[in-house]
Write a protein that holds these residues in place. Structure first.
Motif, mmCIF file in Angstrom:
data_model
loop_
_atom_site.group_PDB
_atom_site.id
_atom_site.type_symbol
_atom_site.label_atom_id
_atom_site.label_comp_id
_atom_site.label_asym_id
_atom_site.label_seq_id
_atom_site.Cartn_x
_atom_site.Cartn_y
_atom_site.Cartn_z
ATOM 1 N N THR A 15 0.861 -1.624 0.207
ATOM 2 C CA THR A 15 0.212 0.068 0.030
ATOM 3 C C THR A 15 0.994 1.517 -0.144
ATOM 4 O O THR A 15 1.632 0.966 0.685
ATOM 5 C CB THR A 15 -0.716 -0.052 0.932
ATOM 6 N N ARG A 16 0.378 2.364 -0.648
ATOM 7 C CA ARG A 16 1.275 3.734 -0.722
ATOM 8 C C ARG A 16 0.712 4.543 0.295
ATOM 9 O O ARG A 16 -0.446 4.203 -0.253
ATOM 10 C CB ARG A 16 1.446 3.677 -2.087
ATOM 11 N N ILE A 17 1.438 4.780 0.691
ATOM 12 C CA ILE A 17 0.758 6.040 1.456
ATOM 13 C C ILE A 17 1.701 7.309 1.516
ATOM 14 O O ILE A 17 2.999 7.313 1.509
ATOM 15 C CB ILE A 17 0.717 5.593 3.331
ATOM 16 N N GLY A 18 1.513 8.890 2.281
ATOM 17 C CA GLY A 18 1.340 9.698 2.336
ATOM 18 C C GLY A 18 0.757 10.290 3.470
ATOM 19 O O GLY A 18 -0.281 10.108 3.523
ATOM 20 N N VAL A 19 1.803 11.050 4.607
ATOM 21 C CA VAL A 19 1.389 12.254 5.125
ATOM 22 C C VAL A 19 1.968 13.074 4.933
ATOM 23 O O VAL A 19 2.504 14.034 4.669
ATOM 24 C CB VAL A 19 1.477 11.522 6.858
ATOM 25 N N ALA A 20 0.342 14.116 5.192
ATOM 26 C CA ALA A 20 0.795 15.682 4.573
ATOM 27 C C ALA A 20 -0.230 16.554 5.304
ATOM 28 O O ALA A 20 -1.117 15.951 5.563
ATOM 29 C CB ALA A 20 1.001 16.111 3.436
ATOM 30 N N PRO A 64 -3.032 -0.864 10.021
ATOM 31 C CA PRO A 64 -2.990 -0.778 11.249
ATOM 32 C C PRO A 64 -2.642 0.187 12.426
ATOM 33 O O PRO A 64 -2.171 0.900 13.305
ATOM 34 C CB PRO A 64 -3.998 -1.763 11.942
ATOM 35 N N ALA A 65 -0.674 -0.194 12.924
ATOM 36 C CA ALA A 65 0.393 0.178 13.585
ATOM 37 C C ALA A 65 -0.004 1.451 13.072
ATOM 38 O O ALA A 65 0.639 1.991 14.259
ATOM 39 C CB ALA A 65 1.551 -1.100 13.997
ATOM 40 N N VAL A 66 0.545 1.947 11.504
ATOM 41 C CA VAL A 66 0.751 2.883 11.563
ATOM 42 C C VAL A 66 -0.560 3.476 11.836
ATOM 43 O O VAL A 66 -0.350 5.359 12.393
ATOM 44 C CB VAL A 66 0.786 2.686 9.553
ATOM 45 N N GLU A 67 -1.529 3.397 11.225
ATOM 46 C CA GLU A 67 -2.611 4.238 11.973
ATOM 47 C C GLU A 67 -2.540 4.953 13.475
ATOM 48 O O GLU A 67 -3.049 6.235 13.825
ATOM 49 C CB GLU A 67 -3.849 4.145 11.664
ATOM 50 N N ALA A 68 -2.384 3.651 14.082
ATOM 51 C CA ALA A 68 -2.608 3.791 15.517
ATOM 52 C C ALA A 68 -1.376 4.600 16.284
ATOM 53 O O ALA A 68 -1.832 5.721 17.046
ATOM 54 C CB ALA A 68 -2.240 3.265 16.014
ATOM 55 N N HIS A 69 0.055 4.858 15.144
ATOM 56 C CA HIS A 69 1.206 4.992 16.002
ATOM 57 C C HIS A 69 0.586 7.293 15.225
ATOM 58 O O HIS A 69 0.371 7.735 15.686
ATOM 59 C CB HIS A 69 2.557 4.973 15.121
ATOM 60 N N LEU A 70 -0.060 6.875 14.448
ATOM 61 C CA LEU A 70 -0.376 8.611 13.629
ATOM 62 C C LEU A 70 -1.443 8.936 14.373
ATOM 63 O O LEU A 70 -0.804 10.009 15.528
ATOM 64 C CB LEU A 70 -1.001 8.758 12.398
ATOM 65 N N GLU A 71 -2.213 8.296 15.876
ATOM 66 C CA GLU A 71 -3.187 8.778 16.435
ATOM 67 C C GLU A 71 -2.407 8.587 17.644
ATOM 68 O O GLU A 71 -2.689 10.702 18.113
ATOM 69 C CB GLU A 71 -4.353 7.950 17.191
ATOM 70 N N LYS A 72 -1.098 8.641 18.114
ATOM 71 C CA LYS A 72 -0.577 8.631 18.841
ATOM 72 C C LYS A 72 0.104 10.468 18.940
ATOM 73 O O LYS A 72 0.703 11.268 19.690
ATOM 74 C CB LYS A 72 0.368 7.570 19.291
ATOM 75 N N VAL A 73 0.741 10.239 17.545
ATOM 76 C CA VAL A 73 1.462 11.206 17.048
ATOM 77 C C VAL A 73 1.026 12.737 17.726
ATOM 78 O O VAL A 73 1.498 13.457 18.106
ATOM 79 C CB VAL A 73 2.357 11.219 16.052
ATOM 80 N N ALA A 74 -0.471 12.987 16.786
ATOM 81 C CA ALA A 74 -1.145 13.700 16.890
ATOM 82 C C ALA A 74 -1.323 14.532 17.974
ATOM 83 O O ALA A 74 -2.055 15.574 18.072
ATOM 84 C CB ALA A 74 -2.801 13.525 15.835
#
Length: 184
Positions: A15-20, A64-74
């Protein structure tokens, strides 16, 4: 698994992702139009943004782990003001013209560093992270010069209250998957 664009994805298909940080209106549309006018074909696929995690392929089971990590970062980072002012370039290293970040640099750097620490992310980078908003990339040198001059007086103050996880199927525009509000 069926993607949102209707195509099939197997468990082994990355899956190709990016965060911006999206650049809101009226500035986002203006900068995207200016990129298109410079002849940059990416303007049709990539709306104006400030990258926190560039295009990265991950195994679908890591999402799912990346999404959980992003929640914590935010949750761990507060909203901030992003001040965009003037233009810059990475020439002659790469043929890029961008709108410069005048304030909010350290906030972007801290967010990018925290996001890149997500489990399952293995991304090689060619250059150190430098927050910016690309307005022309790999186009005719005259077009690069013109957009550099045309946007030299550009200025915007943007309240950054969220960042967005995007995904890309290899076709069409990057699609927002989820927004993450800063400060929880």
């Amino acid at each position: 698994m069926v993607r949102t664009d209707g195509s099939q994805q197997t468990e082994s298909t990355p899956t190709r992702i990016g965060v911006a940080v999206d650049i809101p209106e009226p500035w986002g549309g203006l900068l995207t139009r200016r990129r298109a006018e410079a002849g940059d074909p990416q303007a049709a696929y990539v709306p104006a943004h400030l990258t926190l995690l560039g295009p990265t392929e991950i195994a679908p089971e890591h999402l799912p782990a990346v999404e959980a990590h992003l929640e914590k970062v935010a949750a761990d980072h507060l909203p901030y003001t992003l001040h965009l002012r003037g233009t810059g370039t990475f020439r002659p290293i790469t043929e890029v013209v961008f709108v410069a970040v005048a304030a909010g640099i350290s906030e972007c750097e801290l967010l990018a560093e925290a996001i890149n620490a997500a489990p399952g992310l293995r991304r090689e980078t060619r250059f150190p992270y430098h927050p910016h908003v690309t307005v022309a990339h790999d186009v005719d040198p005259t077009a690069l010069d013109r957009v550099y001059e045309d946007l030299a007086g550009f200025e915007a103050h943007i309240e950054v209250v969220k960042f967005t996880l995007f995904s890309h199927s290899g076709e069409a525009r990057w699609q927002p998957r989820r927004d993450y509000l800063l400060g929880g």
